[in-house]
Write an enzyme that holds these catalytic residues in place. Structure first.
Site, short mmCIF file in Angstrom:
data_model
loop_
_atom_site.label_atom_id
_atom_site.label_comp_id
_atom_site.label_asym_id
_atom_site.label_seq_id
_atom_site.Cartn_x
_atom_site.Cartn_y
_atom_site.Cartn_z
N LYS A 1 0.86 -1.25 0.07
CA LYS A 1 -0.07 0.16 0.10
C LYS A 1 0.79 1.15 0.17
CE LYS A 1 -3.83 2.39 2.44
NZ LYS A 1 -4.73 2.35 3.62
N LYS B 1 -2.08 -1.40 -3.89
CA LYS B 1 -2.80 -0.34 -3.83
C LYS B 1 -2.02 0.95 -4.04
CE LYS B 1 -6.18 1.92 -0.47
NZ LYS B 1 -6.84 1.90 0.68
#
Ligand code: PBG
Length: 428
Positions: A298, A351
């Site tokens: 992330k 992400k």
């Protein structure tokens, strides 16, 4: 003759891809409806994809004038029936240069020259079963639009949410992930509301599981919606995000979500060691069956802007760069992924999505675990804005972006387009 190849509840297979309309033998039978057991879901339709073996000709035969033997004898005798003429070579426009064809042993365009050929050789497919639908919830009864995310709402947990889930299930999207908008008064520096068993998320999970027992519910594990500082972890006086103390809170949060009925808990906080700790906490409470989807890679991305507006969860100071990854880094994703895998993650998530396709491919190639991609709020809003301004064709860009995430190696995609895209795949 028909043989059913897909018969799972709420599975609507993709028959409408880029080029794959109306292929011989593939038919989506949407008129078939039957009960799925529970009364609360009995109205929902089940759809079947039926493959018909080549049409039988019984009863449709033309009147036979000549036997096979007579036809063969006629041909042998030189009496060959006429076939339609080969169509003439299409004319090139005036001015087209007359040239010697290039001597090419390979012309890749041969395999792309018709919709049927393109469909035959399509390498990647996409179906509503690949989508996880992120939904914003709040305590209110009304659905309130999110300014920075056209088409998205903070949904009332008892009404709007339940309706939205029903719509998604109708087109084969049976997985959701919940993001709560928590009242300011319940936020605190240690984010204790995150593990309140009567909090918004556990209550919502219980309601949804009561209505739709087979719905797959993913939850977000992180403190930011509950933190008065807007950070994913507990913030020390000097601004340092406290790792191990935060993990302690996250374990309680995950267990509380599991207790309410969550199927997959998804730590998105990027603290070190949280996957192993959450696994141990879940197991200690008997939740061996609850999966962990770890946000392994992330990044500290500006593409999260609209999401933070949606939840009013902007960090009150500083940024998230001491826990989320530097967008310039590639190898570091492997360090995170190896760690999460070793600690017992069931799914690895990357992400944002589209700007990070190389990371998705990296994890796909280096891990045997399922890979998830999160097409985040900023990606969604850019496509929406481009569509509204008529700069791009929203629907086509949406479908292309999702297909590209699949091509890069994502098994599942968390996307705010889940419902819209699934409708599109179902021909709606
Ligand atoms: C926070 C969280 C964020 C998103 C999902 N979980 C925001 C953040 O890290 O600041 C972003 C999702 C999106 O932008 O769509 N734990």
């Amino acid at each position: 003759m028909a043989s059913t190849i897909v018969n799972a509840p709420y599975t609507v297979p993709s028959v409408k891809g880029f080029d794959t309309q109306n292929y011989v033998g593939l038919r989506l039978i949407s008129s078939l409806r039957f009960n799925s057991g529970r009364t609360s879901i009995s109205e929902r339709s089940q759809r079947l994809l039926v493959v018909r073996a080549s049409e039988r000709h019984d009863g449709h035969l033309k009147k036979i004038e000549m036997s096979i033997e007579e036809c063969e004898a006629a041909v042998v005798a030189g009496n060959v029936p006429e076939a339609p003429p080969v169509p003439p070579k299409p004319a090139a426009p005036v001015g087209t240069p007359v040239i010697q064809p290039l001597q090419l042993s390979r012309r890749p365009r041969r395999n792309r020259q018709s919709p049927a050929l393109r469909a035959s050789f399509q390498e990647t497919s996409i179906s509503p079963a690949n989508f996880v639908y992120p939904l914003f919830i709040h305590e209110g009864q009304e659905d309130t639009p999110i300014g920075a995310m056209p088409g998205c709402y903070r949904l009332g947990w008892r009404h709007g949410l339940v309706e939205e889930v029903a719509k998604a299930r109708d087109v084969g999207v049976n997985s959701i992930v919940l993001f709560p908008k928590v009242p300011d008064a319940l936020k605190s520096p240690s984010g204790d509301e995150a593990y309140n068993d009567n909090g918004l998320v556990p209550r919502t999970i219980q309601l949804l599981k009561d209505k739709y027992p087979d719905l797959v519910i993913y939850t977000d594990v992180a403190l930011d919606p509950y933190s008065s500082d807007g950070h994913d972890g507990i913030v020390r006086e000097d601004g340092v995000i406290m790792n191990d103390e935060t993990v302690h809170q996250l374990c309680k949060q995950a267990v509380s979500q599991a207790r309410a009925g969550a199927d997959v808990v998804s730590p998105s906080d990027m603290m070190d060691g949280r996957v192993g700790a959450i696994r141990a906490a879940l197991d200690a409470d008997g939740f061996h069956h609850v999966s962990i989807m770890s946000y392994s890679a992330k990044y500290a991305s500006s593409f999260y802007g609209p999401f933070r507006e949606a939840l009013d969860s902007n960090p009150r100071f500083g940024d998230k760069k001491t826990y989320q990854m530097n967008p310039a880094n590639y190898r570091e994703a492997l360090v995170e992924a190896h760690e999460d895998e070793a600690e017992g993650a069931d799914i690895l998530l990357v992400k944002p999505g589209l700007p990070y396709l190389d990371i998705i491919r990296l994890l796909r190639d280096r891990s045997a675990l399922p890979i998830a991609a999160y097409q985040v709020s900023g990606e969604y809003s850019m496509i929406k804005a481009g569509g509204v301004l008529k700069m791009i064709d929203e629907e086509r860009v949406m479908m292309e972006s999702l297909m590209c995430l699949r091509r890069a190696g994502a098994d599942i995609i968390l996307t705010y387009f889940a419902l819209q895209a699934a409708r599109c795949l179902c021909g709606g």
